[in-house]
Design a protein around this motif. Structure first.
Motif, PDB file in Angstrom:
ATOM      1  N   LEU A   1       5.109   4.780  -9.096  1.00  0.00           N
ATOM      2  CA  LEU A   1       4.867   6.144  -9.560  1.00  0.00           C
ATOM      3  C   LEU A   1       6.158   6.808 -10.026  1.00  0.00           C
ATOM      4  CD1 LEU A   1       2.329   7.219  -6.804  1.00  0.00           C
ATOM      5  CD2 LEU A   1       1.843   7.198  -9.264  1.00  0.00           C
ATOM      6  N   LEU A   2       7.233   6.582  -9.288  1.00  0.00           N
ATOM      7  CA  LEU A   2       8.513   7.170  -9.674  1.00  0.00           C
ATOM      8  C   LEU A   2       9.077   6.499 -10.924  1.00  0.00           C
ATOM      9  CD1 LEU A   2      10.119   7.570  -6.128  1.00  0.00           C
ATOM     10  CD2 LEU A   2       9.196   9.383  -7.588  1.00  0.00           C
ATOM     11  N   ALA A   3       8.973   5.171 -10.998  1.00  0.00           N
ATOM     12  CA  ALA A   3       9.520   4.452 -12.146  1.00  0.00           C
ATOM     13  C   ALA A   3       8.803   4.819 -13.438  1.00  0.00           C
ATOM     14  CB  ALA A   3       9.435   2.940 -11.904  1.00  0.00           C
ATOM     15  N   HIS A   4       7.502   5.124 -13.339  1.00  0.00           N
ATOM     16  CA  HIS A   4       6.719   5.478 -14.525  1.00  0.00           C
ATOM     17  C   HIS A   4       6.607   6.988 -14.722  1.00  0.00           C
ATOM     18  CE1 HIS A   4       5.568   1.238 -13.968  1.00  0.00           C
ATOM     19  NE2 HIS A   4       5.352   1.256 -15.270  1.00  0.00           N
ATOM     20  N   GLN A   5       7.417   7.740 -13.959  1.00  0.00           N
ATOM     21  CA  GLN A   5       7.510   9.189 -14.127  1.00  0.00           C
ATOM     22  C   GLN A   5       6.141   9.873 -14.076  1.00  0.00           C
ATOM     23  OE1 GLN A   5       9.788   9.832 -17.723  1.00  0.00           O
ATOM     24  NE2 GLN A   5      11.662   9.016 -16.836  1.00  0.00           N
ATOM     25  N   MET A   6       5.337   9.454 -13.117  1.00  0.00           N
ATOM     26  CA  MET A   6       4.015  10.029 -12.948  1.00  0.00           C
ATOM     27  C   MET A   6       4.026  11.325 -12.137  1.00  0.00           C
ATOM     28  SD  MET A   6       1.734   8.367 -14.548  1.00  0.00           S
ATOM     29  CE  MET A   6       1.535   6.823 -15.435  1.00  0.00           C
ATOM     30  N   VAL A   7       5.111  11.567 -11.402  1.00  0.00           N
ATOM     31  CA  VAL A   7       5.203  12.762 -10.575  1.00  0.00           C
ATOM     32  C   VAL A   7       6.025  13.807 -11.335  1.00  0.00           C
ATOM     33  CG1 VAL A   7       5.809  13.693  -8.317  1.00  0.00           C
ATOM     34  CG2 VAL A   7       5.180  11.273  -8.545  1.00  0.00           C
ATOM     35  N   PRO A   8       5.497  14.996 -11.608  1.00  0.00           N
ATOM     36  CA  PRO A   8       6.243  16.018 -12.352  1.00  0.00           C
ATOM     37  C   PRO A   8       7.600  16.311 -11.722  1.00  0.00           C
ATOM     38  CG  PRO A   8       3.955  16.668 -12.091  1.00  0.00           C
ATOM     39  CD  PRO A   8       4.144  15.452 -11.237  1.00  0.00           C
ATOM     40  N   LEU A   9       8.568  16.596 -12.551  1.00  0.00           N
ATOM     41  CA  LEU A   9       9.939  16.781 -12.091  1.00  0.00           C
ATOM     42  C   LEU A   9      10.065  17.912 -11.080  1.00  0.00           C
ATOM     43  CD1 LEU A   9      11.957  16.265 -15.401  1.00  0.00           C
ATOM     44  CD2 LEU A   9      11.807  14.711 -13.440  1.00  0.00           C
TER      45      LEU A   9
ATOM     46  N   PHE B   1       0.800  -1.220   0.000  1.00  0.00           N
ATOM     47  CA  PHE B   1       0.000   0.000   0.000  1.00  0.00           C
ATOM     48  C   PHE B   1       0.835   1.274   0.000  1.00  0.00           C
ATOM     49  CE2 PHE B   1      -3.705  -2.418   0.280  1.00  0.00           C
ATOM     50  CZ  PHE B   1      -4.816  -1.590   0.204  1.00  0.00           C
ATOM     51  N   ALA B   2       2.157   1.169   0.141  1.00  0.00           N
ATOM     52  CA  ALA B   2       2.966   2.388   0.161  1.00  0.00           C
ATOM     53  C   ALA B   2       4.284   2.227  -0.593  1.00  0.00           C
ATOM     54  CB  ALA B   2       3.235   2.816   1.600  1.00  0.00           C
ATOM     55  N   VAL B   3       5.085   1.243  -0.223  1.00  0.00           N
ATOM     56  CA  VAL B   3       6.408   1.112  -0.841  1.00  0.00           C
ATOM     57  C   VAL B   3       6.293   0.839  -2.337  1.00  0.00           C
ATOM     58  CG1 VAL B   3       8.557  -0.196  -0.881  1.00  0.00           C
ATOM     59  CG2 VAL B   3       7.460   0.344   1.316  1.00  0.00           C
ATOM     60  N   GLU B   4       5.530  -0.191  -2.704  1.00  0.00           N
ATOM     61  CA  GLU B   4       5.398  -0.530  -4.124  1.00  0.00           C
ATOM     62  C   GLU B   4       4.703   0.574  -4.920  1.00  0.00           C
ATOM     63  OE1 GLU B   4       3.841  -1.853  -7.834  1.00  0.00           O
ATOM     64  OE2 GLU B   4       2.612  -1.339  -6.067  1.00  0.00           O
ATOM     65  N   PRO B   5       3.608   1.183  -4.422  1.00  0.00           N
ATOM     66  CA  PRO B   5       3.001   2.297  -5.154  1.00  0.00           C
ATOM     67  C   PRO B   5       3.950   3.476  -5.355  1.00  0.00           C
ATOM     68  CG  PRO B   5       1.449   1.434  -3.563  1.00  0.00           C
ATOM     69  CD  PRO B   5       2.759   0.764  -3.287  1.00  0.00           C
ATOM     70  N   MET B   6       4.729   3.832  -4.329  1.00  0.00           N
ATOM     71  CA  MET B   6       5.685   4.924  -4.481  1.00  0.00           C
ATOM     72  C   MET B   6       6.708   4.599  -5.563  1.00  0.00           C
ATOM     73  SD  MET B   6       8.458   6.500  -1.745  1.00  0.00           S
ATOM     74  CE  MET B   6       9.515   5.054  -1.906  1.00  0.00           C
ATOM     75  N   GLN B   7       7.257   3.392  -5.506  1.00  0.00           N
ATOM     76  CA  GLN B   7       8.261   2.998  -6.492  1.00  0.00           C
ATOM     77  C   GLN B   7       7.675   2.976  -7.896  1.00  0.00           C
ATOM     78  OE1 GLN B   7       9.532  -0.756  -4.835  1.00  0.00           O
ATOM     79  NE2 GLN B   7      11.003   0.205  -3.441  1.00  0.00           N
TER      80      GLN B   7
ATOM     81  N   ALA C   1      -1.403   6.144  -6.723  1.00  0.00           N
ATOM     82  CA  ALA C   1      -0.974   5.085  -7.648  1.00  0.00           C
ATOM     83  C   ALA C   1      -2.175   4.431  -8.313  1.00  0.00           C
ATOM     84  CB  ALA C   1      -0.135   4.060  -6.901  1.00  0.00           C
ATOM     85  N   TRP C   2      -3.261   4.297  -7.571  1.00  0.00           N
ATOM     86  CA  TRP C   2      -4.474   3.706  -8.147  1.00  0.00           C
ATOM     87  C   TRP C   2      -4.988   4.556  -9.301  1.00  0.00           C
ATOM     88  CZ3 TRP C   2      -9.686   5.645  -7.492  1.00  0.00           C
ATOM     89  CH2 TRP C   2     -10.673   4.786  -7.981  1.00  0.00           C
ATOM     90  N   LEU C   3      -5.041   5.870  -9.110  1.00  0.00           N
ATOM     91  CA  LEU C   3      -5.490   6.751 -10.175  1.00  0.00           C
ATOM     92  C   LEU C   3      -4.573   6.649 -11.393  1.00  0.00           C
ATOM     93  CD1 LEU C   3      -6.444   9.987  -8.190  1.00  0.00           C
ATOM     94  CD2 LEU C   3      -8.023   8.424  -9.335  1.00  0.00           C
ATOM     95  N   ALA C   4      -3.281   6.661 -11.170  1.00  0.00           N
ATOM     96  CA  ALA C   4      -2.335   6.622 -12.284  1.00  0.00           C
ATOM     97  C   ALA C   4      -2.430   5.313 -13.050  1.00  0.00           C
ATOM     98  CB  ALA C   4      -0.911   6.823 -11.761  1.00  0.00           C
ATOM     99  N   ARG C   5      -2.592   4.219 -12.334  1.00  0.00           N
ATOM    100  CA  ARG C   5      -2.659   2.912 -12.977  1.00  0.00           C
ATOM    101  C   ARG C   5      -3.949   2.717 -13.777  1.00  0.00           C
ATOM    102  NH1 ARG C   5       0.270   0.084  -7.868  1.00  0.00           N
ATOM    103  NH2 ARG C   5       1.961  -0.924  -9.020  1.00  0.00           N
ATOM    104  N   ARG C   6      -4.965   3.470 -13.444  1.00  0.00           N
ATOM    105  CA  ARG C   6      -6.256   3.321 -14.115  1.00  0.00           C
ATOM    106  C   ARG C   6      -6.453   4.352 -15.225  1.00  0.00           C
ATOM    107  NH1 ARG C   6      -5.661  -0.839 -11.942  1.00  0.00           N
ATOM    108  NH2 ARG C   6      -6.919  -1.761 -10.278  1.00  0.00           N
ATOM    109  N   TRP C   7      -5.435   5.125 -15.555  1.00  0.00           N
ATOM    110  CA  TRP C   7      -5.625   6.268 -16.442  1.00  0.00           C
ATOM    111  C   TRP C   7      -6.030   5.873 -17.857  1.00  0.00           C
ATOM    112  CZ3 TRP C   7      -6.715  10.464 -14.252  1.00  0.00           C
ATOM    113  CH2 TRP C   7      -6.728  11.679 -14.944  1.00  0.00           C
ATOM    114  N   SER C   8      -5.726   4.647 -18.280  1.00  0.00           N
ATOM    115  CA  SER C   8      -6.130   4.213 -19.621  1.00  0.00           C
ATOM    116  C   SER C   8      -7.614   3.869 -19.689  1.00  0.00           C
ATOM    117  CB  SER C   8      -5.312   2.999 -20.067  1.00  0.00           C
ATOM    118  OG  SER C   8      -5.571   1.880 -19.231  1.00  0.00           O
ATOM    119  N   ASP C   9      -8.271   3.778 -18.540  1.00  0.00           N
ATOM    120  CA  ASP C   9      -9.716   3.570 -18.482  1.00  0.00           C
ATOM    121  C   ASP C   9     -10.381   4.915 -18.760  1.00  0.00           C
ATOM    122  OD1 ASP C   9     -12.388   3.277 -17.751  1.00  0.00           O
ATOM    123  OD2 ASP C   9     -11.942   2.019 -16.012  1.00  0.00           O
TER     124      ASP C   9
END
Length: 362
Positions: free
Chosen positions: A177-185, A169-175, A317-325
């Motif tokens: 989001l960062l790996a997929h560059q979802m957080v603006p620089l 619920f925290a470690v994997e979602p944070m990683q 992370a849930w919102l980002a992962r569902r963005w293609s919906d």
């Protein structure tokens, strides 16, 4: 404004989402395959994770059909949710679970069905309104039923469904989001620092990772059991005591889609709101009702703010992962901007401060 995030490379924006194939005709054909003939009236109900429809049948009744998001849960995990609901209903607990239906050609009735590439279930329709959580009697009533849900949940562990823990619920979602560059620089470094700081506090104070998802105590002595998992006011239907309803008066618990293993307080804290004084009053009433049927471990009160923080990180992370919906960009247009992430940083800082304070006491 910084544009909303694009989906990861594995989910290109141009690709058709599986739910686009879930047409009204497919929904009605799926119900007919399990012996339920719709009269053509079909209403989409509020749901983002899955697709849920109220369907009127030719016999004058109505049901709720739930089509599960492909790839989220395995059939075994969904069936475990259904079996848990059946256990609750067998104990006269007002949980609304799926109907056992027997499709043509199937030797036995079941609650999980497949049609057109989708797993689905069908439940009875139940009316109700959101509970009045400023009413002490309502809170006590809900507390009593939560205790009864947890008494059933403590009888045996989930085998297939996961646990509520800091890793998932925290470690994997944070990683992710960062790996997929979802957080603006421009805010990425500060967000990552605050996120890690919050995770370290959770790990130090709550030991959320114990018990390996089993129905045991974790290393801090907190008992883990099967939970509703997402017990916010929107998942409780309230029928007034003076209403003539087949479901009976009081609370009715719906949507066990997030049922998993965790501490009992997970099913209480989302019913709290307001300032510390208001939350203390609300929690006291919930626990008063709860302890009419089951002892509540006061040590779990220290988990409320860590659990709130886990949900905050997981939500992004849930919102980002569902963005293609397609339903997500429409309903969450504010997600992904620098302003959104600045707001998340502020909320993480607030949670870090909250976790440093003494927990609520009842």
């Amino acid at each position: 404004m910084t544009p909303s995030p694009t989906p990861p490379a594995s989910q290109p924006a141009a690709a058709a989402h599986p739910f686009e194939a879930l047409t009204p005709d497919l929904v009605l054909d799926a119900l007919e395959a399990v012996g339920l003939r719709g009269d053509g009236r079909l209403t989409a109900l509020s749901s983002y994770e899955n697709r849920v429809y109220q369907v009127h049948l030719e016999d004058g009744t109505a049901v709720v059909a739930k089509f599960y998001r492909p790839g989220r849960w395995s059939d075994a995990q969904i069936q475990e949710e259904h079996d848990f609901a059946a256990e609750l209903m067998a104990d006269d607990i007002p949980a609304i679970g799926p109907l056992a239906l027997q499709p043509a050609g199937r030797e036995t009735a079941g609650t999980l069905h497949h049609f057109g590439g989708f797993a689905f279930s069908v439940s009875p329709r139940r009316g109700g309104r959101p509970p009045e959580l400023d009413d002490g009697e309502v809170l006590e009533w809900i507390g009593r039923f939560l205790a009864r849900i947890h008494t059933v949940g403590a009888r045996k562990p989930f085998v297939q469904r996961p646990a509520l823990d800091v890793q998932t619920f925290a470690v994997e979602p944070m990683q992710w989001l960062l790996a997929h560059q979802m957080v603006p620089l421009d805010v990425q470094t500060l967000w990552a620092e605050r996120c890690q700081q919050a995770i370290d506090l959770i790990a130090a104070r709550a030991d959320m990772a114990g018990a390996n998802g089993q129905n045991k105590t974790n290393s801090s002595g907190i008992r883990q059991l099967r939970l509703h998992g997402d017990c916010h006011p929107g998942n409780i239907l309230w029928t007034p005591t003076d209403a003539a309803a087949s479901a009976g008066p009081g609370p009715h618990f719906v949507d066990l889609d997030d049922a998993r293993t965790g501490p009992a307080v997970q099913d209480l804290w989302m019913l709290l709101s307001g300032d510390r004084q208001q939350q203390t009053r609300q929690l006291g009433l919930l626990v008063d009702g709860y302890e009419q049927f089951r002892e509540f471990d006061r040590a779990e009160l220290a988990l409320i703010e860590p659990l709130r923080t886990l949900r905050l990180i997981h939500y992004s992370a849930w919102l980002a992962r569902r963005w293609s919906d397609p339903t997500f960009p429409v309903n969450f247009p504010w997600f992904g901007s620098s302003d959104y992430w600045k707001g998340q940083i502020q909320m993480l800082e607030d949670q870090i401060e909250a976790m440093d304070h003494d927990p609520l006491v009842v």
